[in-house]
Design an enzyme around this catalytic site. Structure first.
Site, PDB file in Angstrom:
ATOM      1  N   CYS A 150       4.095  -1.026   8.330  1.00 25.09           N
ATOM      2  CA  CYS A 150       2.673  -0.833   8.087  1.00 25.09           C
ATOM      3  C   CYS A 150       1.486  -1.668   8.661  1.00 25.09           C
ATOM      4  CB  CYS A 150       1.542   0.193   6.818  1.00 25.09           C
ATOM      5  SG  CYS A 150       3.114   1.612   7.063  1.00 25.09           S
ATOM      6  N   HIS A 151       1.870  -2.951   7.975  1.00 25.40           N
ATOM      7  CA  HIS A 151       0.677  -4.174   7.967  1.00 25.40           C
ATOM      8  C   HIS A 151       1.993  -5.808   8.069  1.00 25.40           C
ATOM      9  CE1 HIS A 151      -1.718  -1.204   5.360  1.00 25.40           C
ATOM     10  NE2 HIS A 151      -2.145  -1.584   6.273  1.00 25.40           N
ATOM     11  N   GLY A 152       3.186  -5.611   7.943  1.00 29.40           N
ATOM     12  CA  GLY A 152       3.698  -6.395   8.268  1.00 29.40           C
ATOM     13  C   GLY A 152       4.261  -7.138   7.610  1.00 29.40           C
TER      14      GLY A 152
ATOM     15  N   LEU B 218       0.813  -1.231  -0.179  1.00 29.82           N
ATOM     16  CA  LEU B 218      -0.263   0.243   0.298  1.00 29.82           C
ATOM     17  C   LEU B 218       1.158   1.455  -0.049  1.00 29.82           C
ATOM     18  CD1 LEU B 218      -3.070  -0.605   2.590  1.00 29.82           C
ATOM     19  CD2 LEU B 218      -2.779  -0.347  -0.066  1.00 29.82           C
TER      20      LEU B 218
END
Length: 189
Positions: A153-155, A130
């Site tokens: 942010c999301h790993g 993202l």
């Protein structure tokens, strides 16, 4: 009505001659208007080209001389973060030991570097999930489970060749076009 004879002795009317002249004048007028239209459109199209200040940002030169093995730096390219990492022999061996067929986005370290200089890895610092900026280029930052980069942010976890190994990111970190201008300098863009 006047008539003329051609070489075969056939009669030609002057009306046909007039039609030919009119056709020539029409073709000439349309051609002139077409050329005029193109000349009028050239400045309009030319003004859409990028300005000089934008072209100046289209490339970035990076000095490699101050980057020690195992160290990475962050800089910018086209207003986005750019990571330049000087890989150690151990990091190179670790990246080459990975079975490429097991990767989500299969690329070898050789595919991700230029001119056989495997010790220099240059990638965009933008996670392909993202668009967050991964950690791992700064001193003491979390490099994730595979020793490369970690997106908080999301790993997403990237390995030492900046290839996606774990997490939601679909692709490896992007390698921008670059060339070596000297032994210690690279031109990105």
């Amino acid at each position: 009505m006047a008539t003329l004879e051609n070489s075969a002795g056939e009669a030609l009317s002057t009306e046909n001659e007039g039609v030919r002249r009119r056709d020539f004048i029409n073709i000439a007028a349309v051609s002139f208007a077409g050329v005029g239209g193109v000349v009028a459109l050239l400045p309009l199209i030319n003004q859409m080209n990028p300005s000089a200040d934008v072209l100046a940002m289209a490339s970035t030169e990076v000095d490699l001389s101050g980057i020690q093995p195992g160290q990475a730096i962050k800089t910018t390219f086209r207003s986005q973060p750019l990571f330049v990492r000087h890989l150690t022999p151990e990091e190179i061996a670790k990246a080459e030991a990975v079975d490429v067929s097991s990767l989500r986005d299969p690329q070898t370290l050789e595919d991700r570097t230029v001119d056989g200089r495997k010790e220099w890895l240059i990638t965009m610092g933008v996670c392909t999930h993202l668009g967050c900026v991964p950690l791992g280029a700064g001193e003491g930052e979390n490099r994730g489970e595979f020793g490369g980069y970690f997106c908080p942010c999301h790993g997403s976890h990237y390995d030492t060749a900046a290839r996606i190994r774990k997490g939601p990111a679909p692709l490896n970190l992007e390698v921008p076009p670059y060339t070596y201008t000297s032994e210690t300098a690279v031109l990105v863009g």
